[in-house]
Design an enzyme around this catalytic site. Sequence first.
Site, PDB file in Angstrom:
ATOM      1  CD  GLN A  80      74.147 -50.429  26.637  1.00  0.00           C
ATOM      2  OE1 GLN A  80      74.238 -49.720  27.613  1.00  0.00           O
ATOM      3  NE2 GLN A  80      73.008 -50.647  26.029  1.00  0.00           N
ATOM      4  CG  PHE A  81      72.449 -57.383  26.182  1.00  0.00           C
ATOM      5  CD1 PHE A  81      71.877 -58.055  25.117  1.00  0.00           C
ATOM      6  CD2 PHE A  81      71.629 -56.652  27.031  1.00  0.00           C
ATOM      7  CE1 PHE A  81      70.511 -57.999  24.900  1.00  0.00           C
ATOM      8  CE2 PHE A  81      70.261 -56.590  26.821  1.00  0.00           C
ATOM      9  CZ  PHE A  81      69.703 -57.266  25.756  1.00  0.00           C
ATOM     10  CB  THR A  82      71.896 -53.211  23.246  1.00  0.00           C
ATOM     11  OG1 THR A  82      72.421 -52.063  23.897  1.00  0.00           O
ATOM     12  CG2 THR A  82      70.744 -53.791  24.047  1.00  0.00           C
TER      13      THR A  82
END
Length: 156
Positions: A80-82
């Site tokens: 989940q790069f966000t």
Amino acid sequence: MIALLQRVNRSWVEVNGQTVGKIGRGINILLGVEKGDTEEDIKFLIEKIVSLRIFPSEDGKKEFDRSVVDINGELLVVSQFTLPASLRKGRRPSFDRSERPERAKELYEKFIEALRDKGLKVESGIFGADMKVFIENDGPVTFILRSEDLKKPRKG
């Protein structure tokens, strides 16, 4: 490193309409890797996650009594790069705190392996893919863990 933990009855992740990871009762983990994260961050998070008492007692009298290990639960880890994004300025998220994709993937894979080394059933998404994540949150029970916070000394 940031882990968003959700106690689930079941959870699965699909890529292009195909299920690539699926679990029953356990923890859905959305994992965000920040610049500067290391294997030490993985260690801090894993130790906390496997021992965290977020499941009810067998008799149901205590809401937070047993760990994922105690219930022989399963884990689904999804990149989940966000999660490390900053929303302070403007109307668009800034991803300046997110780790480079190559390094983030390396740490993501090491995180999954470290969980498997604990003898737990661990499923995962596909790093960098456009995924659809299905989560049947139990409670709902959701926690945010940051390795940065776990490294700080406890206040008396």
